[in-house]
Motif scaffolding. Sequence first.
Motif, PDB file in Angstrom:
ATOM      1  N   GLY A  38       0.823  -1.202   0.000  1.00  0.00           N
ATOM      2  CA  GLY A  38       0.000   0.000   0.000  1.00  0.00           C
ATOM      3  C   GLY A  38       0.858   1.253   0.000  1.00  0.00           C
ATOM      4  N   HIS A  39       0.185   2.394  -0.010  1.00  0.00           N
ATOM      5  CA  HIS A  39       0.879   3.683  -0.087  1.00  0.00           C
ATOM      6  C   HIS A  39       0.301   4.652   0.942  1.00  0.00           C
ATOM      7  CE1 HIS A  39       2.843   2.570  -3.870  1.00  0.00           C
ATOM      8  NE2 HIS A  39       1.708   1.926  -4.101  1.00  0.00           N
ATOM      9  N   ILE A  40       1.202   5.352   1.634  1.00  0.00           N
ATOM     10  CA  ILE A  40       0.822   6.369   2.603  1.00  0.00           C
ATOM     11  C   ILE A  40       1.373   7.701   2.125  1.00  0.00           C
ATOM     12  CG2 ILE A  40       1.091   7.200   4.976  1.00  0.00           C
ATOM     13  CD1 ILE A  40       1.426   4.265   5.847  1.00  0.00           C
ATOM     14  N   GLY A  41       0.502   8.697   2.038  1.00  0.00           N
ATOM     15  CA  GLY A  41       0.916  10.045   1.656  1.00  0.00           C
ATOM     16  C   GLY A  41       0.675  11.003   2.807  1.00  0.00           C
ATOM     17  N   CYS A  42       1.648  11.878   3.073  1.00  0.00           N
ATOM     18  CA  CYS A  42       1.540  12.839   4.174  1.00  0.00           C
ATOM     19  C   CYS A  42       2.001  14.213   3.718  1.00  0.00           C
ATOM     20  CB  CYS A  42       2.411  12.410   5.353  1.00  0.00           C
ATOM     21  SG  CYS A  42       1.971  10.831   6.092  1.00  0.00           S
ATOM     22  N   ILE A  43       1.415  15.248   4.323  1.00  0.00           N
ATOM     23  CA  ILE A  43       1.881  16.610   4.076  1.00  0.00           C
ATOM     24  C   ILE A  43       2.368  17.279   5.357  1.00  0.00           C
ATOM     25  CG2 ILE A  43       0.399  16.933   2.055  1.00  0.00           C
ATOM     26  CD1 ILE A  43      -1.365  18.758   3.854  1.00  0.00           C
ATOM     27  N   VAL A  44       2.025  16.701   6.517  1.00  0.00           N
ATOM     28  CA  VAL A  44       2.373  17.308   7.797  1.00  0.00           C
ATOM     29  C   VAL A  44       3.653  16.677   8.335  1.00  0.00           C
ATOM     30  CG1 VAL A  44       1.617  17.734  10.162  1.00  0.00           C
ATOM     31  CG2 VAL A  44      -0.051  17.753   8.296  1.00  0.00           C
ATOM     32  N   GLU A  45       4.663  17.505   8.546  1.00  0.00           N
ATOM     33  CA  GLU A  45       5.922  16.999   9.083  1.00  0.00           C
ATOM     34  C   GLU A  45       5.717  16.530  10.519  1.00  0.00           C
ATOM     35  OE1 GLU A  45      10.541  18.379   9.753  1.00  0.00           O
ATOM     36  OE2 GLU A  45       9.182  19.686   8.678  1.00  0.00           O
ATOM     37  N   PRO A  46       6.208  15.343  10.845  1.00  0.00           N
ATOM     38  CA  PRO A  46       6.047  14.874  12.224  1.00  0.00           C
ATOM     39  C   PRO A  46       6.900  15.702  13.183  1.00  0.00           C
ATOM     40  CG  PRO A  46       7.399  13.345  10.968  1.00  0.00           C
ATOM     41  CD  PRO A  46       6.909  14.388   9.999  1.00  0.00           C
ATOM     42  N   LYS A  47       6.433  15.813  14.408  1.00  0.00           N
ATOM     43  CA  LYS A  47       7.178  16.553  15.434  1.00  0.00           C
ATOM     44  C   LYS A  47       8.275  15.697  16.041  1.00  0.00           C
ATOM     45  CE  LYS A  47       3.386  19.597  16.617  1.00  0.00           C
ATOM     46  NZ  LYS A  47       2.077  19.115  16.257  1.00  0.00           N
ATOM     47  N   LYS A  48       8.103  14.371  15.931  1.00  0.00           N
ATOM     48  CA  LYS A  48       9.109  13.445  16.457  1.00  0.00           C
ATOM     49  C   LYS A  48       9.443  12.456  15.342  1.00  0.00           C
ATOM     50  CE  LYS A  48       5.491  10.562  18.345  1.00  0.00           C
ATOM     51  NZ  LYS A  48       4.690  10.198  19.427  1.00  0.00           N
ATOM     52  N   ASP A  49      10.454  11.650  15.564  1.00  0.00           N
ATOM     53  CA  ASP A  49      10.818  10.647  14.563  1.00  0.00           C
ATOM     54  C   ASP A  49       9.679   9.647  14.392  1.00  0.00           C
ATOM     55  OD1 ASP A  49      13.280  11.850  14.308  1.00  0.00           O
ATOM     56  OD2 ASP A  49      14.328  10.405  15.569  1.00  0.00           O
ATOM     57  N   VAL A  50       9.452   9.236  13.157  1.00  0.00           N
ATOM     58  CA  VAL A  50       8.482   8.176  12.897  1.00  0.00           C
ATOM     59  C   VAL A  50       9.252   6.935  12.485  1.00  0.00           C
ATOM     60  CG1 VAL A  50       6.523   9.657  12.332  1.00  0.00           C
ATOM     61  CG2 VAL A  50       8.100   9.002  10.527  1.00  0.00           C
ATOM     62  N   TYR A  51       8.793   5.790  12.943  1.00  0.00           N
ATOM     63  CA  TYR A  51       9.469   4.529  12.685  1.00  0.00           C
ATOM     64  C   TYR A  51       8.994   3.962  11.356  1.00  0.00           C
ATOM     65  CZ  TYR A  51      11.240  -0.172  13.331  1.00  0.00           C
ATOM     66  OH  TYR A  51      11.909  -1.355  13.176  1.00  0.00           O
ATOM     67  N   VAL A  52       9.931   3.728  10.437  1.00  0.00           N
ATOM     68  CA  VAL A  52       9.557   3.224   9.108  1.00  0.00           C
ATOM     69  C   VAL A  52      10.025   1.789   8.875  1.00  0.00           C
ATOM     70  CG1 VAL A  52       9.424   5.504   8.047  1.00  0.00           C
ATOM     71  CG2 VAL A  52      11.590   4.274   8.018  1.00  0.00           C
ATOM     72  N   GLY A  53      10.444   1.111   9.944  1.00  0.00           N
ATOM     73  CA  GLY A  53      10.810  -0.297   9.829  1.00  0.00           C
ATOM     74  C   GLY A  53       9.558  -1.158   9.815  1.00  0.00           C
ATOM     75  N   ASN A  54       9.695  -2.405  10.250  1.00  0.00           N
ATOM     76  CA  ASN A  54       8.538  -3.315  10.285  1.00  0.00           C
ATOM     77  C   ASN A  54       7.462  -2.789  11.219  1.00  0.00           C
ATOM     78  OD1 ASN A  54       9.484  -5.138   8.413  1.00  0.00           O
ATOM     79  ND2 ASN A  54      10.658  -6.257   9.943  1.00  0.00           N
ATOM     80  N   PRO A  55       6.205  -2.922  10.876  1.00  0.00           N
ATOM     81  CA  PRO A  55       5.638  -3.734   9.805  1.00  0.00           C
ATOM     82  C   PRO A  55       5.632  -3.060   8.434  1.00  0.00           C
ATOM     83  CG  PRO A  55       3.858  -2.745  11.021  1.00  0.00           C
ATOM     84  CD  PRO A  55       5.135  -2.326  11.715  1.00  0.00           C
ATOM     85  N   LEU A  56       5.989  -1.784   8.345  1.00  0.00           N
ATOM     86  CA  LEU A  56       5.938  -1.081   7.058  1.00  0.00           C
ATOM     87  C   LEU A  56       6.938  -1.645   6.051  1.00  0.00           C
ATOM     88  CD1 LEU A  56       5.562   2.545   8.429  1.00  0.00           C
ATOM     89  CD2 LEU A  56       3.777   1.131   7.412  1.00  0.00           C
ATOM     90  N   LYS A  57       8.172  -1.867   6.485  1.00  0.00           N
ATOM     91  CA  LYS A  57       9.198  -2.390   5.583  1.00  0.00           C
ATOM     92  C   LYS A  57       8.833  -3.779   5.082  1.00  0.00           C
ATOM     93  CE  LYS A  57      13.947  -3.994   5.535  1.00  0.00           C
ATOM     94  NZ  LYS A  57      13.617  -5.420   5.501  1.00  0.00           N
ATOM     95  N   ASP A  58       8.439  -4.641   5.985  1.00  0.00           N
ATOM     96  CA  ASP A  58       8.098  -6.013   5.632  1.00  0.00           C
ATOM     97  C   ASP A  58       6.946  -6.077   4.624  1.00  0.00           C
ATOM     98  OD1 ASP A  58       8.255  -8.951   6.111  1.00  0.00           O
ATOM     99  OD2 ASP A  58       6.215  -8.618   6.872  1.00  0.00           O
ATOM    100  N   ALA A  59       6.037  -5.130   4.693  1.00  0.00           N
ATOM    101  CA  ALA A  59       4.869  -5.111   3.800  1.00  0.00           C
ATOM    102  C   ALA A  59       5.114  -4.267   2.545  1.00  0.00           C
ATOM    103  CB  ALA A  59       3.650  -4.599   4.555  1.00  0.00           C
ATOM    104  N   SER A  60       6.348  -3.782   2.357  1.00  0.00           N
ATOM    105  CA  SER A  60       6.708  -2.966   1.186  1.00  0.00           C
ATOM    106  C   SER A  60       5.783  -1.765   1.003  1.00  0.00           C
ATOM    107  CB  SER A  60       6.706  -3.813  -0.098  1.00  0.00           C
ATOM    108  OG  SER A  60       7.661  -4.840  -0.011  1.00  0.00           O
TER     109      SER A  60
END
Length: 135
Positions: A38-60
Motif C-alpha cells: 500500500g501507499h501512505i501520503g503525508c503533508i504534515v511533518e512529524p514533530k518526532k521521529d516516525v518509525y519506518v521499519g517493520n511492519p511497514l518495511k516487511d509489507a513494502s
Amino acid sequence: PIADELKSIGFSKVDFIVNFVDTDGYWKLMSEVIAPQGHIGCIVEPKKDVYVGNPLKDASIGIHWESMFTRSRHKTADMIEQHKILDRLGHMVDAGKIRTTLQKTLSPINAKNLREAHKLVESGKSIGKVVVQGW
C-alpha cells in the motif's frame, strides 16, 4: 475508532492513505491498517521521529511526502508543473468543481483576532480553514 469503522464496512486493510492532519497522531494506526504494498501520503511533518521499519518495511509500504514548494525550492527540472497544477486548480474553482473549506473569517488582523484564530486551530476541533484578514 477508525480501524473498527473500517472493519464494520468490510475492510481490514486499505491500499491508500492520505493524511492531511497529524502524522504523529496517526502513524501507528496507518501502519496497522495499510495493506501490503500500500501507499501512505503525508503533508504534515512529524514533530518526532516516525518509525519506518517493520511492519511497514516487511509489507513494502510506499511512503510519500508532499510539499508544494519542493519544485521551486530545489529548482527541479519539472518546476513548470507547479504552474500547471495551480492553473488546473483555478479552472476547477471557477467551474464550481471544488470549493473552499473556509469556515470562519476574523477581521481585522489584530492581536485579539490572532489569538482567537490560534485558539480555534489549536483546539483540534476546528473543521475547515480559519482566516484572519484586513488591516
